[in-house]
Scaffold this motif. Structure first.
Motif, PDB file in Angstrom:
ATOM      1  N   ALA A  14      12.298 -43.504  49.111  1.00 36.85           N
ATOM      2  CA  ALA A  14      13.623 -42.960  49.424  1.00 36.85           C
ATOM      3  C   ALA A  14      14.044 -43.247  50.858  1.00 36.85           C
ATOM      4  N   LEU A  15      13.096 -43.622  51.710  1.00 39.61           N
ATOM      5  CA  LEU A  15      13.396 -43.864  53.116  1.00 39.61           C
ATOM      6  C   LEU A  15      14.053 -45.231  53.291  1.00 39.61           C
ATOM      7  N   ARG A  16      15.126 -45.257  54.061  1.00 40.21           N
ATOM      8  CA  ARG A  16      15.866 -46.490  54.304  1.00 40.21           C
ATOM      9  C   ARG A  16      16.177 -46.641  55.791  1.00 40.21           C
ATOM     10  N   ILE A  17      16.119 -47.867  56.273  1.00 38.65           N
ATOM     11  CA  ILE A  17      16.535 -48.167  57.644  1.00 38.65           C
ATOM     12  C   ILE A  17      18.028 -48.465  57.630  1.00 38.65           C
ATOM     13  N   THR A  18      18.778 -47.776  58.479  1.00 35.46           N
ATOM     14  CA  THR A  18      20.224 -47.981  58.538  1.00 35.46           C
ATOM     15  C   THR A  18      20.649 -48.221  59.979  1.00 35.46           C
ATOM     16  N   GLU A  19      21.901 -48.646  60.120  1.00 33.62           N
ATOM     17  CA  GLU A  19      22.512 -48.771  61.441  1.00 33.62           C
ATOM     18  C   GLU A  19      23.401 -47.554  61.670  1.00 33.62           C
ATOM     19  N   GLU A  20      23.163 -46.843  62.757  1.00 35.07           N
ATOM     20  CA  GLU A  20      23.909 -45.643  63.100  1.00 35.07           C
ATOM     21  C   GLU A  20      24.485 -45.777  64.501  1.00 35.07           C
ATOM     22  N   PRO A  21      25.614 -45.114  64.777  1.00 34.86           N
ATOM     23  CA  PRO A  21      26.141 -45.136  66.143  1.00 34.86           C
ATOM     24  C   PRO A  21      25.215 -44.391  67.095  1.00 34.86           C
ATOM     25  N   THR A  22      25.178 -44.808  68.346  1.00 34.25           N
ATOM     26  CA  THR A  22      24.395 -44.098  69.349  1.00 34.25           C
ATOM     27  C   THR A  22      24.915 -42.679  69.483  1.00 34.25           C
TER      28      THR A  22
END
Length: 354
Positions: A14-22
């Motif tokens: 279920a764990l995913r690497i995503t791009e998030e804002p700082t």
């Protein structure tokens, strides 16, 4: 920034690497470029949907990090000892599985001397947990037992876990007789090796400490309450740090000495158990349950500062090892959780950000 975000629950897949804002830096906040993030049992319980982040906390996983200060909020810059470029560790309510994290300045400490910065990520959560639950009012004395107290004992369940390994080392360094439970001969050997390294480091000091005795109990072959009754001549232990919960409640209370303290910090063995109130009353003992994650920034900061005064010095002296057994890249976070879930996990596991 790269981050592991709370979107769904289940197994490690279920764990995913995503791009998030700082994250936005508030007046009292510090922005840290993360070097390492420690894994904790709370992370896996959260992943399964049984331990949601406190209200207002980040939906990114992770309760502890190490790294470098890259920005301070206006108030933090004015009042904090921290400066850009400082190497630090931080205790979090969430946000650690990311390349950057924002945290209140109170929850940040200088990284301890003498260890790798990535490995330092293994320390804030276990250090604050052990210190706040074993030491202080009702618990063990932070400077060790006084001579008039005689030899005092403590029981630490799960000696190969991150919290257990830290507690065993700290209590021994302060002079307490430590009993700890493990589930196999291999795990007993691992704790014994950790203790041997502590003894070697202590022997090299100009003024060595009097380390407490260590007794390792294989709970699959022995009943810890029977062992403690025999080895303490029926006096019991001064304090117990328990991660098992209901399954051990009766034997834990039986193992306490007069005015003893049982602190339950996890319920891996179930949330319910039988308690003989007459036994509890006759011992004038205390049973309490605590969590760390939901406490205020101010209280977390107090615990960190109290803890670091003793623990950071012991780390620098080689008396406490961060006990980092495995490192995983952030991109391998699923594999890290698979290892943590396997039951073979030893010591601390750390995610490396670069």
């Amino acid at each position: 920034m790269k981050a592991v975000v709370e979107n769904e629950h289940g197994g490690p897949e279920a764990l995913r690497i995503t791009e998030e804002p700082t994250p936005e830096v508030g007046p009292d906040d510090v922005l840290i470029e993360v070097s390492g993030a420690g894994l904790n049992r709370a992370d896996t319980v959260q992943r399964k949907g049984k331990y949601p982040p406190p209200e207002g906390a980040s939906n990114v996983y992770g309760l502890e990090v190490s790294g470098t200060v890259v920005q301070l909020g206006e108030e933090a810059a004015r009042t904090s000892f921290l400066k850009e470029g400082h190497k630090v560790v931080a205790l979090l309510a969430g946000g650690g599985y990311a390349t950057q994290v924002v945290v209140n300045q109170a929850q940040v400490l200088p990284a301890p001397a003498g260890i790798d910065l990535v490995d330092a990520a293994a320390l804030p959560e276990v250090g604050a947990t052990v210190w706040s639950n074993l030491f202080g009012p009702g618990g063990l004395k932070p400077n060790g037992p006084e001579q008039k107290d005689g030899e005092q004992s403590v029981l630490v369940h799960g000696g190969t876990g991150g919290i257990g390994a830290h507690a065993v080392q700290l209590c021994r360094a302060l002079g307490y007789h430590v009993f700890t439970t493990v589930g196999s001969q291999a795990k007993a050997d691992w704790v014994r090796d950790l203790a041997s390294r502590q003894e070697e480091a202590n022997a090299q000091k100009t003024k060595p400490r009097r380390l407490g005795n260590l007794e390792i109990i294989n709970y699959r072959e022995q009943n810890f309450a029977d062992i403690i009754e025999k080895e303490t001549d029926g006096e019991g232990v001064r304090a117990i740090l328990d991660v098992v919960g209901g399954k051990y409640l009766e034997d834990n209370v039986a193992s306490l000495g007069l005015n003893g303290l049982l602190t339950v910090i996890a319920v891996q063995g179930g949330p319910s158990g039988e308690l003989n109130l007459a036994t509890l009353m006759s011992k004038r003992a205390t049973v309490r349950g605590t969590t760390l994650r939901g406490r205020t920034s101010e209280r977390k900061g107090e615990i960190l500062r109290d803890m670091a005064g003793t623990v950071w010095r012991m780390i620098a002296d080689g008396l406490i090892d961060p006990a980092v057994e495995r490192r995983f890249a952030l991109d391998d976070v699923q594999a890290a959780h698979e290892y943590f879930d396997s039951g073979e996990q030893l010591g601390k596991t750390v995610l490396v950000m670069n």
